[in-house]
Design a protein around this motif. Structure first.
Motif, PDB file in Angstrom:
ATOM      1  N   UNK A  73     -14.300 -20.615  -8.811  1.00 34.73           N
ATOM      2  CA  UNK A  73     -14.285 -21.909  -9.487  1.00 34.73           C
ATOM      3  C   UNK A  73     -13.558 -22.986  -8.701  1.00 34.73           C
ATOM      4  N   UNK A  74     -12.493 -22.628  -8.014  1.00 34.14           N
ATOM      5  CA  UNK A  74     -11.665 -23.615  -7.333  1.00 34.14           C
ATOM      6  C   UNK A  74     -11.302 -23.148  -5.938  1.00 34.14           C
ATOM      7  N   UNK A  75     -10.901 -24.100  -5.110  1.00 31.48           N
ATOM      8  CA  UNK A  75     -10.498 -23.767  -3.747  1.00 31.48           C
ATOM      9  C   UNK A  75      -9.318 -22.811  -3.719  1.00 31.48           C
ATOM     10  N   UNK A  91      -4.175 -33.010 -12.196  1.00 33.49           N
ATOM     11  CA  UNK A  91      -5.171 -32.292 -11.420  1.00 33.49           C
ATOM     12  C   UNK A  91      -6.568 -32.511 -11.998  1.00 33.49           C
ATOM     13  N   UNK A  92      -7.512 -32.890 -11.128  1.00 29.97           N
ATOM     14  CA  UNK A  92      -8.883 -33.126 -11.586  1.00 29.97           C
ATOM     15  C   UNK A  92      -9.818 -33.155 -10.390  1.00 29.97           C
ATOM     16  N   UNK A  93     -11.009 -32.561 -10.559  1.00 34.66           N
ATOM     17  CA  UNK A  93     -12.068 -32.637  -9.553  1.00 34.66           C
ATOM     18  C   UNK A  93     -13.141 -33.647  -9.930  1.00 34.66           C
ATOM     19  N   UNK A  94     -13.203 -34.002 -11.207  1.00 34.78           N
ATOM     20  CA  UNK A  94     -14.350 -34.715 -11.728  1.00 34.78           C
ATOM     21  C   UNK A  94     -14.205 -36.217 -11.772  1.00 34.78           C
ATOM     22  N   UNK A  95     -15.164 -36.864 -12.456  1.00 35.33           N
ATOM     23  CA  UNK A  95     -15.114 -38.308 -12.599  1.00 35.33           C
ATOM     24  C   UNK A  95     -13.921 -38.732 -13.441  1.00 35.33           C
ATOM     25  N   UNK A  96     -13.538 -39.992 -13.331  1.00 32.03           N
ATOM     26  CA  UNK A  96     -12.386 -40.490 -14.065  1.00 32.03           C
ATOM     27  C   UNK A  96     -12.610 -41.965 -14.390  1.00 32.03           C
ATOM     28  N   UNK A  97     -11.832 -42.458 -15.326  1.00 35.26           N
ATOM     29  CA  UNK A  97     -11.856 -43.864 -15.704  1.00 35.26           C
ATOM     30  C   UNK A  97     -10.418 -44.373 -15.667  1.00 35.26           C
ATOM     31  N   UNK A 107      -8.772 -16.771 -12.862  1.00 34.82           N
ATOM     32  CA  UNK A 107      -9.790 -17.794 -13.112  1.00 34.82           C
ATOM     33  C   UNK A 107      -9.967 -18.069 -14.606  1.00 34.82           C
ATOM     34  N   UNK A 108      -9.650 -17.099 -15.442  1.00 30.54           N
ATOM     35  CA  UNK A 108      -9.707 -17.338 -16.883  1.00 30.54           C
ATOM     36  C   UNK A 108      -8.439 -17.957 -17.432  1.00 30.54           C
ATOM     37  N   UNK A 109      -7.298 -17.641 -16.805  1.00 30.63           N
ATOM     38  CA  UNK A 109      -6.019 -18.125 -17.334  1.00 30.63           C
ATOM     39  C   UNK A 109      -5.804 -19.611 -17.105  1.00 30.63           C
ATOM     40  N   UNK A 110      -6.153 -20.115 -15.912  1.00 31.35           N
ATOM     41  CA  UNK A 110      -5.841 -21.509 -15.591  1.00 31.35           C
ATOM     42  C   UNK A 110      -6.478 -22.496 -16.565  1.00 31.35           C
ATOM     43  N   UNK A 111      -7.793 -22.413 -16.851  1.00 34.36           N
ATOM     44  CA  UNK A 111      -8.351 -23.348 -17.834  1.00 34.36           C
ATOM     45  C   UNK A 111      -7.776 -23.153 -19.232  1.00 34.36           C
ATOM     46  N   UNK A 112      -7.413 -21.916 -19.579  1.00 36.34           N
ATOM     47  CA  UNK A 112      -6.824 -21.676 -20.905  1.00 36.34           C
ATOM     48  C   UNK A 112      -5.469 -22.363 -21.027  1.00 36.34           C
ATOM     49  N   UNK A 113      -4.628 -22.257 -19.996  1.00 33.19           N
ATOM     50  CA  UNK A 113      -3.333 -22.935 -20.033  1.00 33.19           C
ATOM     51  C   UNK A 113      -3.498 -24.451 -19.953  1.00 33.19           C
ATOM     52  N   UNK A 171       4.401 -13.119 -19.320  1.00 29.14           N
ATOM     53  CA  UNK A 171       3.883 -12.445 -18.132  1.00 29.14           C
ATOM     54  C   UNK A 171       2.597 -13.119 -17.645  1.00 29.14           C
ATOM     55  N   UNK A 172       1.723 -13.501 -18.576  1.00 28.12           N
ATOM     56  CA  UNK A 172       0.498 -14.203 -18.196  1.00 28.12           C
ATOM     57  C   UNK A 172       0.820 -15.539 -17.533  1.00 28.12           C
ATOM     58  N   UNK A 173       1.803 -16.244 -18.078  1.00 23.78           N
ATOM     59  CA  UNK A 173       2.187 -17.538 -17.504  1.00 23.78           C
ATOM     60  C   UNK A 173       2.749 -17.360 -16.096  1.00 23.78           C
ATOM     61  N   UNK A 174       3.563 -16.337 -15.899  1.00 25.43           N
ATOM     62  CA  UNK A 174       4.134 -16.077 -14.574  1.00 25.43           C
ATOM     63  C   UNK A 174       3.027 -15.743 -13.574  1.00 25.43           C
ATOM     64  N   UNK A 175       2.078 -14.909 -13.993  1.00 28.23           N
ATOM     65  CA  UNK A 175       0.998 -14.526 -13.094  1.00 28.23           C
ATOM     66  C   UNK A 175       0.111 -15.720 -12.763  1.00 28.23           C
ATOM     67  N   UNK A 176      -0.178 -16.564 -13.755  1.00 27.97           N
ATOM     68  CA  UNK A 176      -1.029 -17.731 -13.520  1.00 27.97           C
ATOM     69  C   UNK A 176      -0.371 -18.690 -12.535  1.00 27.97           C
ATOM     70  N   UNK A 177       0.938 -18.875 -12.638  1.00 28.64           N
ATOM     71  CA  UNK A 177       1.659 -19.745 -11.704  1.00 28.64           C
ATOM     72  C   UNK A 177       1.602 -19.157 -10.292  1.00 28.64           C
ATOM     73  N   UNK A 178       1.804 -17.842 -10.174  1.00 35.89           N
ATOM     74  CA  UNK A 178       1.701 -17.196  -8.866  1.00 35.89           C
ATOM     75  C   UNK A 178       0.292 -17.344  -8.292  1.00 35.89           C
ATOM     76  N   UNK A 179      -0.730 -17.195  -9.150  1.00 37.40           N
ATOM     77  CA  UNK A 179      -2.113 -17.285  -8.683  1.00 37.40           C
ATOM     78  C   UNK A 179      -2.412 -18.668  -8.120  1.00 37.40           C
ATOM     79  N   UNK A 180      -1.911 -19.709  -8.768  1.00 42.01           N
ATOM     80  CA  UNK A 180      -2.162 -21.063  -8.287  1.00 42.01           C
ATOM     81  C   UNK A 180      -1.445 -21.354  -6.977  1.00 42.01           C
TER      82      UNK A 180
END
Length: 312
Positions: A223-225, A129-135, A72-78, A11-20
């Motif tokens: 945290x995100x757009x 997916x990334x907002x930050x610096x990269x190499x 906002x808590x689920x996305x970084x956890x997944x 259920x958490x996974x389904x909700x997180x996908x819907x939220x994104x």
């Protein structure tokens, strides 16, 4: 060790996908289940938690404030779980790795990606997916998509190719817009929403408006757009949203933009290594340029047009 008091992970996974994604059909496509399955999982989660996570008509479902906080808590956890899961050795051609702003990936890039895959079926694409610096070497990135702002610098080994002009403007729920006369002063007096990934959005937009931007009555950060967009759709306030991010939500009626859009100081750019770029990365960069050129322009802001006329 105490037992974790967690609701159903499915259920958490389904909700997180819907939220994104902001839509149950897209969440269902990602998880390879039916729209009804996503709806039942979210309803089950709401029953387990005892709080509503979504609200509004089924055709324009949006998250409540409790839903936004949970998402906002689920996305970084997944994200951490996905990064920790061991992967089998790569079989077949190595995918083209594209590092992309999360909301731009969801709202603009991924809906268009089937066109690239149809034209280049021999080039598998992995969107990271990334907002930050990269190499390029350490992160295995072939091409990066970023929002370039004034004074921002990228790695010296990068070639920058702008492929889309940045337009933005205030967006809000249709219900909130209907509660006021849609003037510049009234919209600026509404609760103001921000994203931590681009805190300059309001000041950048205000440069094209007549007069100074008044102090906000209240404001809230996300945290995100994609959370910012959902907060606006939920009626929590008004956000300055990039046209590329909100175009689909405007078309579906989840959001409205009473003042239209103005060109911003930023641009969306593709970054590739100056030396040693993979041929697939260069083909993807050229495709981005073509897609950016063919993308529709937004409705313009009458306030900005009037202000420009006065200056002339």
């Amino acid at each position: 060790m105490a037992r974790r008091a967690l609701p159903s992970l499915n259920a958490l996974r389904a909700f997180e996908a819907f939220a994104r994604h902001g839509r149950m059909t897209l969440a269902a496509d990602e998880l390879c289940v039916t729209h009804g399955a996503i709806s039942r999982q979210i309803r089950q989660l709401e029953e387990q938690l005892g709080v509503p996570l979504t609200e509004g008509p089924r055709s324009r479902l949006r998250m409540t404030e409790a839903g936004l906080k949970l998402a906002q808590g689920l996305s970084p956890a997944f994200d951490q779980i996905e990064a920790a899961v061991p992967r089998p050795p790569q079989v077949g051609p190595r995918p083209l790795v594209v590092s992309c702003l999360p909301t731009f990936a969801m709202k603009w890039l991924i809906p268009r990606l089937p066109r690239f895959q149809a034209a280049h079926p021999d080039i598998p694409v992995r969107v990271m997916e990334s907002n930050g610096p990269f190499d390029y070497q350490a992160d295995g990135v072939d091409l990066a998509i970023r929002m370039r702002t004034l004074g921002q610098t990228y790695p010296q080994d990068s070639l920058e190719t702008p492929f889309m002009e940045h337009f933005h403007g205030p967006v809000m729920s249709p219900e909130l817009a209907a509660s006021i006369e849609p003037t510049l002063a009234n919209i600026c007096a509404l609760p103001r929403l921000h994203t931590r990934t681009f805190m300059e959005s309001w000041s950048d937009w205000a440069r094209k408006m007549p007069g100074d931007l008044p102090e906000p009555v209240s404001q809230q950060e996300f945290d995100h757009y994609f959370y910012l967009i959902e907060a606006a759709a939920a009626g929590l306030g008004v956000a300055v949203g990039p046209w590329a991010f909100v175009q689909r939500d405007l078309a579906s009626g989840r959001l409205t933009a009473p003042l239209g859009f103005v060109s911003g100081e930023a641009a969306v750019v593709a970054l590739t290594p100056i030396e040693g770029s993979a041929p697939a990365a260069l083909r993807f960069r050229d495709w981005l340029v073509e897609e950016g050129r063919s993308s529709p322009l937004p409705p313009t802001s009458p306030e900005a047009a009037c202000d420009s006329s006065a200056e002339r």
